[in-house]
Write a protein that holds these residues in place. Structure first.
Motif, short mmCIF file in Angstrom:
data_model
loop_
_atom_site.label_atom_id
_atom_site.label_comp_id
_atom_site.label_asym_id
_atom_site.label_seq_id
_atom_site.Cartn_x
_atom_site.Cartn_y
_atom_site.Cartn_z
N THR A 171 0.82 -1.20 0.00
CA THR A 171 0.00 0.00 0.00
C THR A 171 0.86 1.25 0.00
OG1 THR A 171 -1.68 -1.23 1.19
CG2 THR A 171 -1.91 1.13 1.17
N THR A 215 2.29 1.68 -3.42
CA THR A 215 1.23 2.14 -4.32
C THR A 215 0.99 3.63 -4.12
OG1 THR A 215 0.20 -0.04 -4.22
CG2 THR A 215 -1.17 1.78 -4.98
N ALA A 216 0.98 4.09 -2.88
CA ALA A 216 0.75 5.50 -2.60
C ALA A 216 1.82 6.37 -3.22
CB ALA A 216 0.70 5.73 -1.08
N VAL A 254 0.96 6.67 -7.19
CA VAL A 254 -0.32 7.19 -7.66
C VAL A 254 -0.53 8.58 -7.07
CG1 VAL A 254 -2.81 6.81 -7.73
CG2 VAL A 254 -1.26 4.86 -7.80
N LEU A 307 -3.30 10.12 -4.12
CA LEU A 307 -3.72 9.04 -3.23
C LEU A 307 -3.30 9.38 -1.80
CD1 LEU A 307 -4.91 6.20 -2.87
CD2 LEU A 307 -2.67 5.29 -3.41
N ASN A 351 -2.16 -3.16 -10.01
CA ASN A 351 -2.96 -3.50 -8.83
C ASN A 351 -3.79 -2.33 -8.32
OD1 ASN A 351 -0.75 -2.06 -7.86
ND2 ASN A 351 -0.63 -3.21 -5.97
N VAL A 352 -4.01 -1.32 -9.17
CA VAL A 352 -4.80 -0.14 -8.80
C VAL A 352 -5.78 0.16 -9.92
CG1 VAL A 352 -4.72 2.31 -8.18
CG2 VAL A 352 -2.84 0.80 -7.51
N LEU A 370 -11.58 3.76 -5.78
CA LEU A 370 -10.26 3.33 -6.23
C LEU A 370 -9.98 2.03 -5.51
CD1 LEU A 370 -7.77 4.22 -7.96
CD2 LEU A 370 -6.72 4.83 -5.80
N ILE A 396 -7.58 -1.07 -4.56
CA ILE A 396 -6.16 -1.41 -4.48
C ILE A 396 -6.03 -2.87 -4.08
CG2 ILE A 396 -3.98 -1.00 -3.28
CD1 ILE A 396 -4.70 1.87 -2.99
N TYR A 437 -8.85 9.25 -2.84
CA TYR A 437 -8.11 9.50 -4.08
C TYR A 437 -8.73 10.70 -4.77
CZ TYR A 437 -6.50 8.81 -8.89
OH TYR A 437 -5.96 8.99 -10.15
N VAL A 473 -10.91 5.10 -1.28
CA VAL A 473 -9.97 4.05 -1.65
C VAL A 473 -10.37 2.80 -0.86
CG1 VAL A 473 -7.57 3.30 -1.66
CG2 VAL A 473 -8.13 5.70 -2.07
N SER A 502 -9.81 -1.49 -0.20
CA SER A 502 -8.98 -2.68 -0.33
C SER A 502 -9.73 -3.83 0.32
CB SER A 502 -7.62 -2.46 0.32
OG SER A 502 -6.73 -3.49 -0.06
#
Length: 158
Positions: A52, A55-56, A59, A62, A86-87, A108, A110, A137, A151, A153
Motif C-alpha cells: 500500500t 502504491t501511494a 499514484v 492518493l 494492482n490499482v 479506487l 487497491i 483518491y 480508496v 482494499s
C-alpha cells in the motif's frame, strides 16, 4: 568404598558429555528456528502495508489512512479503468431482486502485489473477506472537474 573399573568411569564421563552436547545443540537449534519463524511471521504481517505504501508513492492524489477504516458494504466491484496493475477505478455493485448492477459508488480499488486488474473485471468480495475504506483518491476529470473517491482494499476477516 567401591571403585568402578576405569573403562566404566570413562564411559560414564563420555556419556554425560554427549548428553550435554546434544542438549546444547538442541537448545541452539530451537533458538534459531524460533527467530526464523518470527522473521517469517513479521514479513507476512507487513506485506499488505508495504504494498500500500509503494502504491501511494506511484499514484498522485492518493491519501491513505494510518489504519483501515470502516467496512464498505458492496458484494463486488466492476473495474472501469486500470491505473496500475494492482490499482483501478471501479464501480461498486448493488444487488436488487437477485441481480447485480454496477452503477454504485465509484472507488479506487487497491489489490496486493499479486493482483493484476483488467478493464470490465468483476472483483468479488468473497465469504471470509471484507472491503475496507483505507483512504481517499483525488483526481481531475477530462472536463477539469475535481473528484474525490474512497480508496477500498479487500482484507481477510479477522
Amino acid at each position: 568404598m567401591l571403585s568402578l573399573p576405569l573403562q566404566y568411569n570413562n564411559y560414564l564421563n563420555n556419556n554425560i558429555i554427549k548428553k550435554w552436547v546434544v542438549f546444547l545443540l538442541g537448545l541452539v537449534a530451537g533458538c534459531i528456528l524460533t527467530i526464523l519463524s518470527l522473521v517469517v511471521i513479521s514479513k507476512a504481517m507487513t506485506t499488505t502495508d508495504t504494498v500500500t505504501e509503494e502504491t501511494a508513492n506511484h499514484v498522485p492524489g492518493l491519501n491513505l489512512f494510518d489504519e483501515p477504516g470502516d467496512e464498505f458494504s458492496a458484494p463486488s466491484f466492476e473495474v472501469m479503468q486500470v491505473l496500475a496493475s494492482n490499482v483501478a477505478l471501479a464501480h461498486s455493485g448493488e444487488t436488487e431482486y437477485g441481480r447485480t448492477t454496477y452503477y454504485g459508488t465509484l472507488v479506487l480499488l487497491i489489490g496486493d502485489e499479486n493482483t493484476h486488474f483488467y478493464d470490465d473485471q468483476i472483483v468479488e468480495v468473497k465469504s471470509g473477506q471484507v472491503a475496507r475504506h483505507i483512504g481517499t483518491y483525488q483526481y481531475q476529470t477530462k472536463m477539469e472537474m475535481q473528484k474525490t473517491v474512497p480508496v477500498i482494499s479487500i482484507f481477510d476477516k479477522q
